[in-house]
Design a protein around this motif. Sequence first.
Motif, mmCIF file in Angstrom:
data_model
loop_
_atom_site.group_PDB
_atom_site.id
_atom_site.type_symbol
_atom_site.label_atom_id
_atom_site.label_comp_id
_atom_site.label_asym_id
_atom_site.label_seq_id
_atom_site.Cartn_x
_atom_site.Cartn_y
_atom_site.Cartn_z
ATOM 1 N N SER A 69 0.811 -1.216 0.000
ATOM 2 C CA SER A 69 0.000 0.000 0.000
ATOM 3 C C SER A 69 0.845 1.268 0.000
ATOM 4 N N PHE A 70 0.195 2.355 -0.432
ATOM 5 C CA PHE A 70 0.757 3.687 -0.280
ATOM 6 C C PHE A 70 0.729 4.026 1.211
ATOM 7 N N VAL A 71 1.600 4.928 1.639
ATOM 8 C CA VAL A 71 1.587 5.395 3.024
ATOM 9 C C VAL A 71 1.381 6.900 3.012
ATOM 10 N N HIS A 72 0.213 7.336 3.417
ATOM 11 C CA HIS A 72 -0.153 8.760 3.494
ATOM 12 C C HIS A 72 0.208 9.527 2.225
ATOM 13 N N ASP A 73 -0.105 8.938 1.075
ATOM 14 C CA ASP A 73 0.177 9.565 -0.205
ATOM 15 C C ASP A 73 -0.794 10.730 -0.423
ATOM 16 N N ASP A 74 -0.296 11.866 -0.944
ATOM 17 C CA ASP A 74 -1.145 13.035 -1.174
ATOM 18 C C ASP A 74 -2.313 12.728 -2.100
ATOM 19 N N GLU A 75 -2.070 11.911 -3.133
ATOM 20 C CA GLU A 75 -3.106 11.625 -4.123
ATOM 21 C C GLU A 75 -3.895 10.351 -3.820
ATOM 22 N N ASN A 76 -3.206 9.322 -3.283
ATOM 23 C CA ASN A 76 -3.831 8.011 -3.131
ATOM 24 C C ASN A 76 -4.001 7.553 -1.688
ATOM 25 N N GLY A 77 -3.745 8.411 -0.738
ATOM 26 C CA GLY A 77 -3.956 8.068 0.671
ATOM 27 C C GLY A 77 -3.192 6.823 1.066
ATOM 28 N N ASN A 78 -3.912 5.859 1.639
ATOM 29 C CA ASN A 78 -3.323 4.580 2.037
ATOM 30 C C ASN A 78 -3.860 3.442 1.164
ATOM 31 N N ASN A 79 -4.204 3.759 -0.078
ATOM 32 C CA ASN A 79 -4.737 2.762 -1.007
ATOM 33 C C ASN A 79 -3.736 1.642 -1.242
#
Length: 195
Positions: A73-83
Amino acid sequence: IELRDELRNVNIVPFPGATYTVGRYDNIDRSRHFGVELGGDLVLVEDLARFMQKGDGGGSLRLLASYTLSKFSFVHDDENGNNDLPGVPRHFLVADLRYDHDSGIWCSAGAEVTPRGAWADSANTVRAPRSTIWNLRAGYEYQPWKLGFFVEARNLASELGMNLVRASSASTHPAFVAMIRELVAERLGRAPAQP
């Protein structure tokens, strides 16, 4: 494992109405890769010929199975959050019923099951359908040398439009290749060669 600056491919529509996309590469600030794999090998029948009352030396019948849990998963991504990262199914199962003859010849029938398809995009809005792929394998193992070979027939159900997702990857992009070259040179204590 938590990664920083993992390389990803972003598909861009080059102009309005285009029927294709163009790859552009950027870095994910932070991503997390967590996974667990469990496997087992259960001998169902030690000597199949004796079990079927046909004499001795009939080989064994085994059930081999594995389960993989993947949470990438992403980690606190600006665009994708934790998707979830695209292209990696959360659950994956593999099972084979395998016959091993004492001579070293073996054959198996198996299935690969994705009970819920992987996300096909970073926004987690498009998901691949679940899938089951049926396979047959046969081979030979020469035990004194621990040498073996096998042949395999996959997707025997011949499903047209098999449920696969090709997640974008860096593969052979020049920026990715340059990064790998520089990383190897750095680890070897050498300055990278300039192209």
